[in-house]
Write a protein that holds these residues in place. Structure first.
Motif: not given
Length: 600
Positions: A318, A388, A391, A393, A397, A435, A438-440, A442, A449, A451
């Motif tokens: 990140f 963050l 993303l 965090f 979620t 979480h 979801s970030a990966y 993105t 983004r 979700r």
């Protein structure tokens, strides 16, 4: 003011001249007026009676015609209407993305007793205790032989149990029809479905309410008659879910882990194709929650959503991706990796001494804590927090589960330089594996983004752009390098170009500090790395693998990565994703076949 005379003066004067009594004349006029009033009242009453009679005649005629129509209609018509109303009012089914049933309703019966109608209450209690071993025989006997007029015995019966109760032959044992919730696949997807329970109930019906998972999150929708019995379609694939749970259970056993979780998510839509948390439970017989101790010791604990873990080096991508986006570095920039690094009174070490300088490519490939901190220092705490937060965090979620709010990340209240440093390599901030997935996703989605969702939709929801496609592409290349040349080589699967990052974090002690021999090992991946279709996250709780010559390995590269590779290899063909470097063999015709073809 105009005064009205009591008597007409002219009449009075003329009456007196004629020798008549004026009072008699007034009495005559009064009588005449009263007669006229009575006539008008009688006529109004007669009119009302006529209208009422007409209304009664029409009402009786309508009732008569309706009764005649019902008498001449077919008996099946009212049954059809009653059946339709029953179907609409029951709890809707839950199905997977291909329409396969995950939760449905089953007609069954409840058993209750009227003790005053029992011929031999003591014998009946003894026989019931043999049929239902979970009942307290002594208490049942007291209830049936006491002063009570009504006793619940069982709220759900199997056909075999119902027949056994019939064979007792007691008139005071009564069955009441009802519906129960059935999960035909047992433990499969138990944390997603959650389970149900009876709400308001009577002797002939019972209300079924969701108590966890999507059953509770969509409780109102599942019970809404306006949906006309349409099923709730989830995004999970039943086949993929079964395969994930099987592979994850085997990996948990081989790695001697306390628990495990796996998440497979579509990059384009955020739809969760499979999500498992082990150990699990059977929602048909949901266990009771723990009242003390570690919540994660309960099979009800959903590690994928509720687990709050420091996810270790999986976070290093990140700050690197953000710094590339800000134009501060590129993949070939050299970073000072001299170890240890001192921030205030704290020292930051690397697992190995990587020398003075590392390229950004090797910072991720070799997983250098020191070099990652130096990149985070280029960004500064404010920009680090903002990214963050973008993303996801800093918030729970948005997954459609009642447990989602309980999985809010544990974020430091203050963000000094040492916090910014530790968060950059995945310590000091605890979040759920969902979480991380979801970030990966993105990063895999060109920085837009993603979700997570458990609902199968025709059109995916478009998120906001939080990272440039250029930086997201560079991050994907770095993650691919980790698998081919770095710490996650055991995650490589031929033909699928897996890209990902390992993360090994010490578990915090309840009273403060960290355990020395307890870890959470995570591998977060996307594949195919050049154009990702899926994101996969695997987390193992306290894994340990014995090695030859003694000792144990707990790192994610030796535990979570091989389990992830097994999942990619097993799940991809089931989902129709073919390996890109495996060619189908060309079958040459045999000579006899060639002769036969040419003869035609």
């Amino acid at each position: 003011m105009i005064r009205t005379p009591l008597r007409p003066l002219a009449r009075i004067l003329s009456a007196r001249q004629a020798g008549q009594d004026p009072d008699e004349i007034e009495a005559e006029l009064r009588a005449r007026r009263h007669a006229e009033i009575q006539d008008r009242a009688r006529r109004r009453a007669e009119g009302r009676i006529k209208w009422m009679a007409l209304g009664f005649m029409l009402a009786f005629a309508t009732v008569g015609l309706r009764m005649g129509a019902m008498a001449s209609s077919q008996p099946s018509e009212p049954r059809v209407h009653a059946s339709g109303a029953q179907i609409i009012s029951q709890r809707a089914d839950i199905v997977d993305r291909r329409g396969r049933v995950l939760a449905t309703n089953l007609s069954t019966h409840a058993l209750y007793a009227h003790p005053q109608d029992l011929v031999d209450p003591a014998t009946a209690a003894a026989k019931l205790a043999r049929i239902f071993p979970d009942l307290d025989a002594e208490r049942l006997k007291r209830d049936l032989t006491g002063e009570r007029k009504f006793v619940w015995i069982k709220k759900k019966l199997s056909p075999e149990q119902m027949q056994a109760v019939h064979d007792i032959g007691e008139p005071g044992l009564v069955f009441g029809p009802r519906e129960m919730r059935l999960y035909p696949n047992g433990n499969l997807a138990s944390h997603i479905l959650g389970g149900s329970q009876f709400g308001a109930e009577g002797v002939s019906s019972a209300e079924v309410l969701g108590m966890a998972g999507v059953e509770k999150a969509f409780d109102g929708w599942l019970r809404d008659p306006a949906n006309a019995g349409a099923p709730l379609q989830l995004s999970i694939d039943l086949t993929a879910q079964a395969a994930m749970e099987e592979v994850l259970a085997n990996g948990m056993k081989v790695m001697n882990a306390k628990g495990a979780t796996g998440i497979l998510m579509e990059v384009a839509s955020g739809e969760i194709v499979a999500m498992a948390s082990l150990p699990d439970f059977d929602p048909n017989d949901r266990p009771k929650p723990l009242l003390k101790g570690d919540p994660s010791d309960s099979p009800l604990f959903n590690r994928a959503v509720q687990g709050q873990y420091e996810l270790g080096s999986t976070f290093k991508i990140f700050p690197v991706a953000q710094a590339i986006d800000e134009g501060l570095i590129n993949v070939n920039t050299m970073i000072n990796a001299s170890s240890p690094m001192k921030i205030g009174k704290y020292l930051i070490h690397d697992f190995h001494n990587y020398g003075r300088d590392l390229s950004v490519k090797d910072v991720i490939g070799k997983s250098s804590n020191v070099a990652t901190v130096r990149i985070a220092q280029m960004l500064g705490p404010e920009r680090q927090q903002r990214f963050l937060r973008d993303l996801g965090f800093f918030e729970p979620t948005p997954i459609e589960m009642t447990e989602a709010p309980t999985g809010k990340p544990i974020v430091p209240r203050r963000w000094p330089a040492v916090t910014a440093a530790t968060v950059s390599f995945g310590h000091g901030l605890a979040a759920s594996p969902l979480h991380l997935a979801s970030a990966y996703a993105t990063l895999a989605n060109d920085g837009r983004r993603v979700r997570p969702t458990l609902v199968h939709r025709k059109e995916p929801l478009q998120g906001e752009q939080v990272l440039s496609p250029r930086a997201a592409g560079a991050a994907r290349d770095l993650l691919r390098y980790v698998v081919t040349k770095g710490t996650a080589r055991q995650a490589e699967v031929a033909g699928y170009q897996v890209g990902g990052k390992t993360g090994t974090a010490d578990k915090p002690r309840p009273g403060g500090g960290y355990y020395k021999n307890r870890n959470v090992s995570t591998f977060a991946a996307m594949y195919p790395a050049d154009k990702p279709v899926y994101v996969l996250v695997v987390t193992l709780d306290e894994p340990k693998v014995s090695v030859a010559g003694g000792g144990e390995l707990r790192t994610a590269g030796a535990t979570a990565a091989p389990v992830a590779a097994a999942l990619v290899e097993r799940l991809s063909p089931l989902l129709g994703l073919r390996p890109d470097d495996v060619k189908l063999p060309v079958i040459e015709p045999r000579p006899a076949d060639a002769v036969r073809i040419s003869a035609r």
